[in-house]
Design a protein around this motif. Structure first.
Motif, mmCIF file in Angstrom:
data_model
loop_
_atom_site.group_PDB
_atom_site.id
_atom_site.type_symbol
_atom_site.label_atom_id
_atom_site.label_comp_id
_atom_site.label_asym_id
_atom_site.label_seq_id
_atom_site.Cartn_x
_atom_site.Cartn_y
_atom_site.Cartn_z
ATOM 1 N N GLU A 87 0.854 -1.179 0.000
ATOM 2 C CA GLU A 87 0.000 0.000 0.000
ATOM 3 C C GLU A 87 0.890 1.229 0.000
ATOM 4 O OE1 GLU A 87 -2.303 0.191 3.518
ATOM 5 O OE2 GLU A 87 -3.388 1.990 2.914
ATOM 6 N N LYS A 88 0.606 2.138 -0.900
ATOM 7 C CA LYS A 88 1.328 3.421 -1.001
ATOM 8 C C LYS A 88 2.839 3.273 -0.798
ATOM 9 C CE LYS A 88 -2.402 5.668 1.288
ATOM 10 N NZ LYS A 88 -2.606 5.968 2.690
ATOM 11 N N PRO A 89 3.533 2.552 -1.642
ATOM 12 C CA PRO A 89 4.988 2.473 -1.474
ATOM 13 C C PRO A 89 5.660 3.700 -2.095
ATOM 14 C CG PRO A 89 4.308 1.156 -3.330
ATOM 15 C CD PRO A 89 3.073 1.854 -2.832
ATOM 16 N N TYR A 90 6.819 4.034 -1.596
ATOM 17 C CA TYR A 90 7.639 5.055 -2.235
ATOM 18 C C TYR A 90 8.870 4.335 -2.733
ATOM 19 C CZ TYR A 90 4.636 8.102 0.417
ATOM 20 O OH TYR A 90 3.536 8.724 0.935
ATOM 21 N N TYR A 91 9.096 4.417 -3.993
ATOM 22 C CA TYR A 91 10.275 3.731 -4.524
ATOM 23 C C TYR A 91 11.452 4.676 -4.462
ATOM 24 C CZ TYR A 91 6.849 0.354 -5.757
ATOM 25 O OH TYR A 91 5.846 -0.561 -5.673
ATOM 26 N N ALA A 327 -2.012 -1.221 17.199
ATOM 27 C CA ALA A 327 -1.137 -2.367 17.049
ATOM 28 C C ALA A 327 -0.891 -2.685 15.585
ATOM 29 C CB ALA A 327 -1.734 -3.589 17.756
ATOM 30 N N GLU A 328 -1.958 -2.598 14.810
ATOM 31 C CA GLU A 328 -1.814 -2.864 13.384
ATOM 32 C C GLU A 328 -0.926 -1.819 12.728
ATOM 33 O OE1 GLU A 328 -4.003 -4.304 9.541
ATOM 34 O OE2 GLU A 328 -3.541 -5.303 11.388
ATOM 35 N N ALA A 329 -1.153 -0.575 13.153
ATOM 36 C CA ALA A 329 -0.337 0.499 12.586
ATOM 37 C C ALA A 329 1.125 0.267 12.940
ATOM 38 C CB ALA A 329 -0.794 1.845 13.125
ATOM 39 N N ALA A 330 1.327 -0.184 14.159
ATOM 40 C CA ALA A 330 2.699 -0.447 14.593
ATOM 41 C C ALA A 330 3.326 -1.532 13.736
ATOM 42 C CB ALA A 330 2.705 -0.868 16.057
ATOM 43 N N VAL A 331 2.553 -2.511 13.407
ATOM 44 C CA VAL A 331 3.048 -3.587 12.562
ATOM 45 C C VAL A 331 3.455 -3.025 11.207
ATOM 46 C CG1 VAL A 331 2.422 -5.678 11.349
ATOM 47 C CG2 VAL A 331 1.654 -5.323 13.688
ATOM 48 N N GLU A 332 2.611 -2.142 10.697
ATOM 49 C CA GLU A 332 2.893 -1.612 9.366
ATOM 50 C C GLU A 332 4.154 -0.771 9.356
ATOM 51 O OE1 GLU A 332 -0.674 0.243 8.073
ATOM 52 O OE2 GLU A 332 -1.688 -1.662 7.813
ATOM 53 N N ILE C 67 27.640 7.474 10.405
ATOM 54 C CA ILE C 67 26.531 7.176 11.310
ATOM 55 C C ILE C 67 25.202 7.602 10.696
ATOM 56 C CG2 ILE C 67 25.551 7.655 13.569
ATOM 57 C CD1 ILE C 67 28.334 7.834 14.690
ATOM 58 N N VAL C 68 25.146 8.851 10.228
ATOM 59 C CA VAL C 68 23.881 9.343 9.672
ATOM 60 C C VAL C 68 23.446 8.475 8.493
ATOM 61 C CG1 VAL C 68 22.788 11.283 8.505
ATOM 62 C CG2 VAL C 68 24.269 11.694 10.460
ATOM 63 N N LEU C 69 24.424 8.084 7.705
ATOM 64 C CA LEU C 69 24.120 7.263 6.536
ATOM 65 C C LEU C 69 23.507 5.925 6.937
ATOM 66 C CD1 LEU C 69 24.524 6.537 3.493
ATOM 67 C CD2 LEU C 69 26.842 5.899 4.050
ATOM 68 N N THR C 70 24.095 5.287 7.929
ATOM 69 C CA THR C 70 23.704 3.908 8.197
ATOM 70 C C THR C 70 22.516 3.773 9.148
ATOM 71 O OG1 THR C 70 25.623 3.928 9.653
ATOM 72 C CG2 THR C 70 25.792 2.654 7.654
ATOM 73 N N VAL C 71 22.334 4.738 10.058
ATOM 74 C CA VAL C 71 21.227 4.536 10.996
ATOM 75 C C VAL C 71 19.875 4.553 10.273
ATOM 76 C CG1 VAL C 71 22.409 5.390 13.046
ATOM 77 C CG2 VAL C 71 21.065 6.971 11.670
ATOM 78 N N TYR C 72 19.826 5.227 9.136
ATOM 79 C CA TYR C 72 18.553 5.288 8.413
ATOM 80 C C TYR C 72 18.438 4.251 7.305
ATOM 81 C CZ TYR C 72 17.173 9.492 10.845
ATOM 82 O OH TYR C 72 16.791 10.372 11.819
ATOM 83 N N LEU C 73 19.461 3.457 7.114
ATOM 84 C CA LEU C 73 19.465 2.502 6.001
ATOM 85 C C LEU C 73 18.204 1.646 5.992
ATOM 86 C CD1 LEU C 73 22.919 0.783 5.533
ATOM 87 C CD2 LEU C 73 21.736 2.340 4.000
ATOM 88 N N ILE C 74 17.937 0.997 7.098
ATOM 89 C CA ILE C 74 16.816 0.056 7.137
ATOM 90 C C ILE C 74 15.498 0.745 7.505
ATOM 91 C CG2 ILE C 74 15.975 -1.989 8.358
ATOM 92 C CD1 ILE C 74 18.928 -2.974 8.153
ATOM 93 N N ARG C 80 9.286 3.570 3.709
ATOM 94 C CA ARG C 80 8.810 3.693 2.324
ATOM 95 C C ARG C 80 8.167 2.411 1.828
ATOM 96 N NH1 ARG C 80 14.364 5.892 0.091
ATOM 97 N NH2 ARG C 80 14.734 3.719 0.574
ATOM 98 N N ARG C 81 8.225 1.375 2.638
ATOM 99 C CA ARG C 81 7.659 0.066 2.327
ATOM 100 C C ARG C 81 8.370 -0.627 1.166
ATOM 101 N NH1 ARG C 81 3.312 3.378 3.282
ATOM 102 N NH2 ARG C 81 2.101 2.881 5.143
ATOM 103 N N THR C 82 9.500 -0.068 0.746
ATOM 104 C CA THR C 82 10.234 -0.730 -0.329
ATOM 105 C C THR C 82 10.799 -2.059 0.153
ATOM 106 O OG1 THR C 82 11.989 0.787 0.274
ATOM 107 C CG2 THR C 82 10.894 1.184 -1.810
#
Lengths: 335, 474, 263
Positions: A87-91, A327-332, C67-74, C80-82
């Motif tokens: 859902e709504k990913p940012y590439y 909780a669900e939001a936290a999971v997301e 540090i700044v580079l790596t702490v945000y890596l994951i 972004r859900r990528t």
């Protein structure tokens, strides 16, 4: 042939505040047949994304079983044959559409540039594939997402809120694409809280609320329970009493009679009775149940039921809706 | 991930941890040896300075601080410089200039109103110098500086200047001109043979160097060494040095024969609170005699006869004890007597007079005597005598003049019974000094070359008026 | 391996475009260029001061960048859900983590190289450097900084598998300080016989567990004239080996945590 997706008593429990355990997904049983479009429906925070993440092996169930394409969700062999559109990913915004495609292709070991291009053409990004994603509109980004999810020609597609936040035209484009997937024999698993689009294309749906599947089945069977409305004029007043009975709803006013019957009942008998009594039939209108109705009906019923017996949902004490959503939001967010 | 895979990873982890510890154990000493910044002690730094120092900006901070110290120096705010010197050297122990300047500053610049330097600082100056040497043992500089402080400022216990200069001399980067100092150190330490060997060695090197290096300075250096060598040879023969070990070559007439009685006597009077007058006799006619005069707490810690234990370790103590008194001065002899007024009333911190009893020391050591006087007295005082005060104990293998007098605090402060009575301490033989005469200060000192070289070397003592009996003697 | 490299490449591409890193790098580069202006600080030891300042700037800048580079890596990937699009592909979690780390290290290499080049150019322009071995000697210092920062990046990547970026920032920064600035302090404490045995043991534990960052600091020999460096090759080989093994430790530990992590 294996089911595309099968879960048995799938349960995911999180520790909520004060040590309470919260079943975000509770004993979910799903059977998704190969080649169908399966709608996974429910309000926000119902546990849809959590279920999908379990099915993708991104998170792990607390109990129960899940099989995807006949394999464990964490099995990368299964991953070769499926794809996921979150859902709504940012590439990666610094990359162009084509570069994004190449990146995801490389994760499969695919080096076919033509395939990347043709997929972008298929989602109508042929002219924009060399522009960086930072210049893309939301709809274009979603279409890139779809294109990347097709790079491995998947047998099974997970689409999480695929039309979320898109304009109506984009809705239609996406919907048409999903239909094409079915034509290609792909299984499509759509999670959505919006019903109007999905209603038209899903073969089967499961409705989930507060972590539990409250209904599951083919769209036609779920929509059973429509009604037929027979309207007539110049009916004698005593007819009203004659027609009452069963599930019929009868109303009359100044000789106008409306009889509302379940669609399981033949309207002919009503029509005959009205005619025999000298009435004039104005209209016979079948009203099929809409998915929205079903959805609302089920969720409301379910909430009411949960309200009465909250202990079934929680092991220790009742949750409030907010904490479930939390909780669900936290999971997301992956916290 | 499968359980079996995780197990393998745990095993790999354990192996890697052991490997890392092993490599660290092997490589860390290498690093420490080659790259670790040499720092004495960080205890003097505030946390922010510590952080900056370790964050890699040590040298920068040190540079900034030293610029500030320079401005204090121009303002004459000497006290403010000390902490900066300490800080800079802690931050950047490679700041040789700061070590050297700081050492010199501490050793020389804290003085009373009469320009007598505060000897209580000398151990601190030495400690700083020794720390600098330890932290910069790749170059001769700080070894040289420490040696120089022993040679020039302390001007006693010459074995120390010898050992430090010898150490400095082992470095290739030592400036040739500075190498000549070791020659003088050997002489003052009474190691005349070594001085001679060393001078020959230097000459050899300088001549070789001159062949490779046609620069004027190379020739100049060689000429200097040759000049020094000539002088040394002449002095050694004049002072009967060669004759000593070879009786067959003894001509029987040497400058150091018939030790000369200097006829020392002295008297100290306290003319007003903390103001003393030191008078006495010294029967040497030529100008150039300086008698060391010390007035100190009778139980001054680390005191030694005619001095103190100057090397008190490497602990750099920036504030010497403010409750101790140690005055050192020189009594300049003219017309065979000395007469000096020393005013200690204007320097409360330098002369606190806390102790009840005070010791006065008179000390004369031929090794630090002027050359023309040393020509008679010899390197170790073999040509010098005194009926009353010749001392051969306080400085082993040396004949020095040494005696002490005592004063109490009340006497120095002119308190109690001494408010009206003038305290007066004198040696038993003190008979007063001649009234100062005019014109008799001018004495012709014959040279070894030039117009006055017509004078026979053997005549020099006579020409210098040394052969006679000191008037104050007896 | 292609998967790891693809992820690494993408990570590098993204890292070198991150605005906050660019700003930090720019500040570092500006300081390097104006550094010769500090010459007034000391007369005889101006070279020493300039080198100290310059190398200090490079070290500090690259540490902050690392540090700044790596702490945000994951966390960025999750936000972004990528990460879901990647982990739902046939990508193992270790591949993802290692790819991310290598990408960050490559970005770090680029930035340290830029600073090193700037330093060498500035030094050449102001005449504080002669071409040849002096240049090589000086360049060894930032090279070792890079090795040091690669280790620091591994620390941050390890922490990023279970703590939030802000916590990680201070945690990794703290570990860096412990391993560099305060390393000798703990060493002194652990050898101080006057302290209680517990304190000594604690100090020894810290000194031996925390990565020995200070071991990669070779600026002392480039700043100050010093004795001839002995066993130089052995030292460089050994310290590279140490970094490599320690990075492996951190990555394996990170993988073990990340494997179980629910993102």
């Amino acid at each position: 042939m294996d089911l595309a997706i099968e879960t048995r008593d799938l349960t995911k429990t999180y520790k909520a505040k004060k040590g309470k355990a919260l079943n975000v997904v509770n004993q979910v049983n799903l059977q998704v047949e190969p080649g169908e479009i399966f709608g996974f429906l429910g309000p926000n925070g119902a546990g849809k994304t959590t279920t999908i993440k379990i099915l993708l092996g991104i998170i792990y169930q607390t109990s129960g079983q899940a099989r995807v394409l006949g394999k464990e969700p964490t099995d990368t062999d299964a991953h070769r044959l499926l794809s996921y559109l979150p859902e709504k990913p940012y590439y990666y915004e610094h990359m162009t559409g084509l570069e994004i495609m190449r990146f995801y292709a490389s994760l499969f070991g695919i080096k076919d540039d033509a395939q990347c291009r043709s997929l972008l053409e298929r989602v109508n990004l042929a002219n924009d594939m060399n522009r960086p994603l930072s210049e893309y509109s939301k709809g274009m980004q979603q279409r890139v997402g779809l294109a990347q999810s097709l790079i491995n020609d998947p047998k099974l597609l997970f689409l999480d809120e695929p039309t979320g936040g898109l304009d109506p035209i984009a809705h239609i484009e996406i919907r048409d694409l999903i239909l094409q997937f079915r034509d290609e024999g792909k299984t499509v698993f759509i999670s959505s809280h919006e019903l109007s689009d999905v209603e038209r294309i899903c073969d089967r749906v499961a409705i989930i609320n507060k972590g539990e599947v409250v209904q599951q089945g083919p769209l036609e069977t779920l929509l059973v329970g429509g009604r037929i409305e027979v309207t007539a004029n110049q009916c004698p007043d005593d007819l009203v009493e004659k027609l009452r009975g069963g599930e019929r709803i009868v109303s009359a006013h100044l000789g106008r009679l409306i009889v509302d019957i379940p669609d399981s009942e033949e309207p002919n008998a009503i029509v005959d009775a009205i005619r025999a009594a000298g009435g004039t039939i104005v209209s016979v209108i079948p009203r099929r149940k809409r998915l929205e109705d079903l959805f609302l009906e089920l969720v409301t019923q379910d909430d009411a039921a949960k309200g009465r017996q909250k202990r079934s949902m929680l092991e220790k004490s009742p949750p409030d809706q907010a904490s479930i959503v939390e909780a669900e939001a936290a999971v997301e967010e992956g916290a | 991930m499968a359980r079996a895979h995780r197990g393998k990873l745990y095993a790999a982890l354990a192996v890697a941890v052991v490997a890392a510890a092993g490599i660290n154990g092997a490589v860390y000493p290498l690093w420490k040896k080659n790259f670790a910044p040499k720092t004495a002690d960080y205890s003097g730094l505030s946390p922010d300075q510590l952080l900056f120092a370790f964050a890699g900006f040590r040298e920068l901070i040190a540079g900034i601080l030293w610029v500030r110290a320079d401005s204090y120096f121009s303002e004459g705010n000497y006290d403010a410089i000390l902490p900066i010197v300490r800080l800079v050297t802690l931050l950047d122990p490679h700041q040789i200039d700061v070590y050297a300047t700081g050492m010199w500053h501490i050793g020389y610049n804290f003085t009373d109103e009469g320009s007598r330097s505060d000897r209580r600082y000398i151990p601190t100056a030495l400690a700083l110098g020794m720390e600098g040497a330890k932290n910069n043992d790749y170059t001769y500089e700080m070894f040289y500086e420490v040696g120089w402080m022993w040679f020039h400022k302390i001007d006693d216990f010459y074995e120390n200047s010898v050992s430090w200069m010898e150490k400095a001399n082992t470095y290739d980067d030592m400036i040739p001109a500075r190498r000549n100092i070791l020659n003088n150190c050997y002489q003052r330490n009474g190691e005349v043979d070594k001085a001679l060997d060393y001078a020959y060695g230097l000459l050899d090197k300088a001549e070789k160097n001159m062949k490779n290096d046609r620069e004027f300075s190379a020739r100049q250096n060689r000429d200097t060494i040759e000049g020094n060598l000539d002088n040394l040879l002449v002095r050694m023969s004049q002072r009967g040095y060669f004759a000593k070990g070879a009786p067959d070559r003894n001509l029987g007439i040497y400058d150091t024969d018939n030790p000369f009685d200097v006829g020392f006597s002295a008297r100290v009077t306290v003319v007003s609170p903390k103001v003393i007058v030191v008078q006495g006799t010294w029967g040497v006619q030529p100008v150039g005699t300086r008698i060391r005069f010390i007035l100190r707490d009778a139980n001054f810690p680390n005191a030694l006869p005619a001095g103190m234990k100057w090397n008190q370790g490497t602990q750099v103590e920036l504030t010497p004890p403010k409750d101790q008194t140690f005055l050192q001065d020189q009594l300049f002899v003219r017309n065979q007597s000395f007469n000096r007024k020393i005013d200690m009333s204007r320097d409360l911190t330098m002369y606190p007079f806390v102790d009840d009893k005070y010791l006065i020391e008179f000390y004369y050591n031929p090794r630090s005597a002027a050359i023309h006087i040393q020509d008679k007295f010899g390197w170790s005082g073999e040509g010098m005598a005194d009926k009353n005060f010749l001392n051969q104990e306080i400085r082993p293998a040396q004949r020095v003049i040494y005696t002490t007098l005592s004063l109490t605090r009340d006497q120095i402060l002119r308190r109690g019974e001494w408010e009206t009575k003038v305290p007066d301490a004198q040696t038993k033989n003190y008979r007063g000094i001649k009234a100062p005469s005019t014109g008799s200060d001018l004495i012709t000192v014959p040279g070894l070359r030039g117009p006055s070289s017509a004078v026979e070397p053997g005549d020099i003592p006579q020409a210098g008026g040394m052969a006679g009996t000191g008037e104050g003697g007896g | 391996m292609n998967v790891v490299l693809s992820i690494a490449k993408t990570t590098t591409g993204e890292a070198i475009r991150r605005r906050v890193l660019m700003v930090i790098l720019l500040i570092g580069l500006v300081l390097l260029v104006v550094a010769p202006g500090m010459e007034a600080l000391s007369a005889r030891q101006s070279t020493t001061v300039l080198r100290s300042l310059t190398l200090g700037v490079i070290q500090l800048t690259s540490a902050v960048i690392a540090i700044v580079l790596t702490v945000y890596l994951i966390p960025n990937e999750i936000e972004r859900r990528t990460i879901y699009t990647i982990l739902s592909k046939p990508v193992q979690r270790w591949q993802f983590l290692v790819g991310k780390y290598l990408g960050a290290v490559a970005a770090l290499a680029l930035m340290v190289a830029m600073m090193t080049a700037t330093m060498l150019i500035v030094f050449s322009v102001v005449g504080k450097l002669t071409l040849g071995s002096d240049m090589v000697d000086l360049a060894k210092v930032p090279l070792m900084f890079f090795v040091q920062m690669s280790l620091l990046a591994a620390v941050a990547v390890f922490f990023s598998t279970f703590v939030s970026p802000i916590v990680n920032f201070f945690l990794s920064g703290g570990v860096y300080l412990l391993g560099s600035v305060f390393s000798s302090l703990f060493e002194v404490l652990s050898n101080n016989k006057e302290l209680p045995a517990m304190v000594q043991a604690g100090a020894r534990l810290v000194h031996s567990i925390v990565p020995n960052f200070q071991m990669f600091n070779v600026q002392n020999s480039a700043i100050n004239a010093g004795p001839v460096i002995q066993n130089e090759q052995l030292y460089y080989l050994g310290s590279f080996g140490y970094a490599l093994v320690y990075v492996m430790i951190l990555l394996i530990a990170g993988i073990l945590v990340f494997d179980r992590r629910e993102v």
